[in-house]
Scaffold this motif. Structure first.
Motif, PDB file in Angstrom:
ATOM      1  N   UNK A 171      43.960  22.618  40.393  1.00  0.00           N
ATOM      2  CA  UNK A 171      44.166  21.386  41.175  1.00  0.00           C
ATOM      3  C   UNK A 171      45.587  20.812  41.032  1.00  0.00           C
ATOM      4  N   UNK A 172      46.201  20.974  39.859  1.00  0.00           N
ATOM      5  CA  UNK A 172      47.531  20.371  39.646  1.00  0.00           C
ATOM      6  C   UNK A 172      48.659  21.372  39.850  1.00  0.00           C
ATOM      7  N   UNK A 173      48.323  22.543  40.379  1.00  0.00           N
ATOM      8  CA  UNK A 173      49.337  23.597  40.574  1.00  0.00           C
ATOM      9  C   UNK A 173      50.498  23.083  41.421  1.00  0.00           C
ATOM     10  N   UNK A 174      51.707  23.306  40.987  1.00  0.00           N
ATOM     11  CA  UNK A 174      52.946  22.937  41.684  1.00  0.00           C
ATOM     12  C   UNK A 174      53.195  21.428  41.764  1.00  0.00           C
ATOM     13  N   UNK A 175      52.354  20.623  41.093  1.00  0.00           N
ATOM     14  CA  UNK A 175      52.528  19.167  41.174  1.00  0.00           C
ATOM     15  C   UNK A 175      53.329  18.580  40.011  1.00  0.00           C
ATOM     16  N   UNK A 176      53.404  19.307  38.873  1.00  0.00           N
ATOM     17  CA  UNK A 176      53.984  18.688  37.667  1.00  0.00           C
ATOM     18  C   UNK A 176      54.980  19.600  36.963  1.00  0.00           C
ATOM     19  N   UNK A 177      55.958  18.968  36.311  1.00  0.00           N
ATOM     20  CA  UNK A 177      56.830  19.696  35.381  1.00  0.00           C
ATOM     21  C   UNK A 177      56.556  19.146  33.979  1.00  0.00           C
ATOM     22  N   UNK A 178      56.082  20.010  33.116  1.00  0.00           N
ATOM     23  CA  UNK A 178      55.747  19.585  31.749  1.00  0.00           C
ATOM     24  C   UNK A 178      57.051  19.351  30.977  1.00  0.00           C
ATOM     25  N   UNK A 179      57.127  18.205  30.294  1.00  0.00           N
ATOM     26  CA  UNK A 179      58.370  17.867  29.585  1.00  0.00           C
ATOM     27  C   UNK A 179      58.222  17.954  28.055  1.00  0.00           C
ATOM     28  N   UNK A 180      57.013  17.673  27.550  1.00  0.00           N
ATOM     29  CA  UNK A 180      56.790  17.820  26.102  1.00  0.00           C
ATOM     30  C   UNK A 180      55.304  18.043  25.842  1.00  0.00           C
ATOM     31  N   UNK A 181      55.014  18.640  24.687  1.00  0.00           N
ATOM     32  CA  UNK A 181      53.621  18.911  24.324  1.00  0.00           C
ATOM     33  C   UNK A 181      53.405  18.472  22.880  1.00  0.00           C
ATOM     34  N   UNK A 182      52.257  17.841  22.618  1.00  0.00           N
ATOM     35  CA  UNK A 182      51.914  17.383  21.267  1.00  0.00           C
ATOM     36  C   UNK A 182      50.669  18.132  20.787  1.00  0.00           C
ATOM     37  N   UNK A 183      50.754  18.656  19.568  1.00  0.00           N
ATOM     38  CA  UNK A 183      49.646  19.431  19.013  1.00  0.00           C
ATOM     39  C   UNK A 183      49.147  18.778  17.737  1.00  0.00           C
ATOM     40  N   UNK A 184      47.861  19.004  17.463  1.00  0.00           N
ATOM     41  CA  UNK A 184      47.270  18.513  16.231  1.00  0.00           C
ATOM     42  C   UNK A 184      46.942  19.729  15.368  1.00  0.00           C
ATOM     43  N   UNK A 185      47.800  20.003  14.398  1.00  0.00           N
ATOM     44  CA  UNK A 185      47.639  21.199  13.571  1.00  0.00           C
ATOM     45  C   UNK A 185      46.955  20.836  12.246  1.00  0.00           C
ATOM     46  N   UNK A 186      46.612  21.859  11.452  1.00  0.00           N
ATOM     47  CA  UNK A 186      45.875  21.632  10.206  1.00  0.00           C
ATOM     48  C   UNK A 186      46.829  21.496   9.021  1.00  0.00           C
ATOM     49  N   UNK A 187      46.489  20.579   8.108  1.00  0.00           N
ATOM     50  CA  UNK A 187      47.300  20.433   6.895  1.00  0.00           C
ATOM     51  C   UNK A 187      47.009  21.556   5.894  1.00  0.00           C
ATOM     52  N   UNK A 188      45.799  22.157   6.021  1.00  0.00           N
ATOM     53  CA  UNK A 188      45.437  23.294   5.156  1.00  0.00           C
ATOM     54  C   UNK A 188      45.307  24.536   6.026  1.00  0.00           C
ATOM     55  N   UNK A 189      45.720  25.665   5.483  1.00  0.00           N
ATOM     56  CA  UNK A 189      45.613  26.922   6.247  1.00  0.00           C
ATOM     57  C   UNK A 189      44.168  27.423   6.253  1.00  0.00           C
ATOM     58  N   UNK A 190      43.630  27.726   7.450  1.00  0.00           N
ATOM     59  CA  UNK A 190      42.321  28.408   7.567  1.00  0.00           C
ATOM     60  C   UNK A 190      42.562  29.698   8.335  1.00  0.00           C
ATOM     61  N   UNK A 191      42.837  30.796   7.626  1.00  0.00           N
ATOM     62  CA  UNK A 191      43.214  32.030   8.321  1.00  0.00           C
ATOM     63  C   UNK A 191      42.132  32.500   9.289  1.00  0.00           C
ATOM     64  N   UNK A 192      42.564  32.946  10.462  1.00  0.00           N
ATOM     65  CA  UNK A 192      41.627  33.523  11.450  1.00  0.00           C
ATOM     66  C   UNK A 192      42.000  34.996  11.582  1.00  0.00           C
ATOM     67  N   UNK A 193      41.315  35.828  10.828  1.00  0.00           N
ATOM     68  CA  UNK A 193      41.752  37.233  10.707  1.00  0.00           C
ATOM     69  C   UNK A 193      40.759  38.226  11.310  1.00  0.00           C
ATOM     70  N   UNK A 194      39.654  37.721  11.904  1.00  0.00           N
ATOM     71  CA  UNK A 194      38.623  38.639  12.396  1.00  0.00           C
ATOM     72  C   UNK A 194      38.950  39.183  13.772  1.00  0.00           C
ATOM     73  N   UNK A 195      40.042  39.818  13.887  1.00  0.00           N
ATOM     74  CA  UNK A 195      40.453  40.338  15.189  1.00  0.00           C
ATOM     75  C   UNK A 195      41.216  41.632  14.949  1.00  0.00           C
ATOM     76  N   UNK A 196      40.670  42.721  15.487  1.00  0.00           N
ATOM     77  CA  UNK A 196      41.328  44.024  15.383  1.00  0.00           C
ATOM     78  C   UNK A 196      41.723  44.326  13.940  1.00  0.00           C
ATOM     79  N   UNK A 197      42.956  44.813  13.760  1.00  0.00           N
ATOM     80  CA  UNK A 197      43.370  45.219  12.416  1.00  0.00           C
ATOM     81  C   UNK A 197      44.170  44.139  11.689  1.00  0.00           C
ATOM     82  N   UNK A 198      44.022  42.885  12.132  1.00  0.00           N
ATOM     83  CA  UNK A 198      44.838  41.826  11.531  1.00  0.00           C
ATOM     84  C   UNK A 198      44.523  41.633  10.039  1.00  0.00           C
ATOM     85  N   UNK A 199      43.200  41.574   9.692  1.00  0.00           N
ATOM     86  CA  UNK A 199      42.845  41.350   8.277  1.00  0.00           C
ATOM     87  C   UNK A 199      43.425  42.458   7.393  1.00  0.00           C
TER      88      UNK A 199
END
Ligand code: FAD
Ligand code: NAP
Length: 338
Positions: A171-199
């Motif tokens: 719906x918003x295609x071609x209507x906006x130019x993103x200028x900044x993004x805010x993320x909420x990250x974790x203060x403690x690491x929780x590894x996500x390794x259950x994918x292919x040969x990553x672990x």
């Protein structure tokens, strides 16, 4: 702000196509973008925001104003025992941003290391890899409305993130130019390794003086560098098709003919590995003129040198048709064609 005419985009698209923009600007502030969109309105040409050019196919010379969104800056907005809130300008390089978050003890994006492109494009298709997507840690973004020049804030719900999808592809295609993004990250690491040969890759490494998060990030980088072509060496736009999602009945039928088909459960349906379909259709490493599929991952279309957009789009059509004839499954292109 300097306006360029007939500006070459060759180094600004990772396929390396030799195409030009009718108009081009380097925008370093919200005010620059406002000026640019006013110019485009006067000239009656569309506005195309551009980041690293790693998820698009420029199909010819462009009667448009390309705005290279180069707004910079990274900051820790707040921190408590559980979360670290970080904000980045749309023009920050994604991988450098990820590495900066880890140095700031803000965790969650280790698995998204080495994805090409910039922060501002990351929400467009809700970038993802190795079981993580940006929506997992998204808080909000700011974007300029191309019609009104007003800044608008988008919440997680308003972005309508899906699998390699968001409101900015719909719906918003071609209507906006993103200028900044805010993320909420974790203060403690929780590894996500259950994918292919990553672990396995992570466990093989000694941590030494590095933090575990950097070890994971480097393991991801090494796996990617082994399997995916570096656009600086071999032009490409990453996965050229989305993984098709099918119903159980479709998968069961396919499994009768192809017992080793690769499929993963996905929101009550099944996600097929598009790379496997192309490979099994005999098209891994296939070459048509200067365009081809990569010999280590058939889902990636590459420019062997001198290919133009017609070569790559022609090859894409051929792949879609062969895969459909063989499996009855439609492949949808992931990069945006302009
Ligand atoms: P661009 O290609 O410049 O733009 C992509 C789209 O977003 C265009 O429609 C453009 O107009 C729009 N856009 C760009 N910036 C803005 C902005 N500020 N505001 C509004 N619209 C904007 N993707 C994944 O999800 N996971 C992966 O693991 C992954 N691996 C890749 C590996 C390789 C080798 C390559 C070449 C690509 C890969 N990609 C992957 C695809 C690509 O890197 C991502 O989609 C990335 O987010 C694109 O960023 P960009 O800055 O290059 O966007
Ligand atoms: P891969 O590991 O060979 O896996 C092939 C496909 O199977 C992937 O598309 C992936 O889906 C799916 N898959 C594998 N393990 C899975 C699991 N445990 N659970 C659910 N799905 C699983 O893929 P690859 O080509 O080397 O890429 C590795 C990662 O980088 C993938 O996540 C891929 O999406 C991402 N990547 C994306 C692009 C892009 O341009 N979009 C380019 C390169 C790499 P998902 O794709 O849904 O993960």
């Amino acid at each position: 702000m300097r306006m360029f005419e007939n500006y070459s985009l060759e180094t600004l698209n990772t396929f390396g196509f030799k195409v030009s923009a009718r108009y081009f600007v380097e925008a370093e502030s919200v005010e620059d973008i406002r000026e640019a969109i006013a110019f485009a309105a006067r000239e009656n040409v569309p506005v195309v925001p551009l980041g690293g050019g790693s998820n698009l196919v420029l199909s010819g010379n462009q009667e448009a104003l390309f705005v290279h969104v180069n707004l910079r800056g990274k900051e820790v907005v707040s921190r408590d025992g559980e979360t670290v809130c970080v904000k980045a300008g749309a023009g920050e390089n994604w991988h450098e941003f990820v590495r900066w978050t880890l140095a700031e003890q803000a965790f969650g994006f280790e698995n998204l290391s080495l994805i090409p492109g910039n922060v501002g494009a990351a929400p467009i298709q809700n970038i993802g890899a190795y079981g993580v997507e940006i929506k997992d840690h998204f808080q909000s973004l700011e974007a300029l409305d191309i019609q009104t020049g007003e800044l608008k804030s988008f919440s997680l719900d308003e972005c309508q993130f899906g699998y390699r999808d968001s409101v900015f592809k719909n719906a918003a295609r071609d209507h906006f130019i993103i200028t900044s993004v805010t993320f909420s990250l974790d203060a403690e690491l929780s590894p996500r390794l259950d994918y292919g040969r990553l672990r396995q890759e992570v466990e093989q490494r000694s941590q030494g003086s590095q933090s575990e998060a950097f070890v994971i990030s480097e393991a991801v980088c090494d796996i990617r560098m082994e399997k995916l072509p570096d656009p600086m060496v071999l032009g490409n736009a990453g996965s050229f098709f989305k993984n098709p999602v099918v119903d159980e009945s479709v998968l069961s039928k396919l499994q009768r003919d192809f017992p080793d088909i690769v499929a993963y459960p996905f929101e009550g349906r099944w996600k097929l590995a598009a790379g496997w379909l192309i490979d099994r259709a005999g098209l891994k490493g296939f070459r048509q003129g200067a365009a081809g599929t990569y010999n280590k991952q058939a889902l990636v279309l590459v420019n062997h040198g001198g290919a133009g957009p017609d070569d790559v789009l022609g090859l894409a059509k051929h792949i879609q048709s062969v895969v459909f004839d063989r499996f009855g499954v439609e492949l949808e292109m992931e990069p945006r064609v302009y």
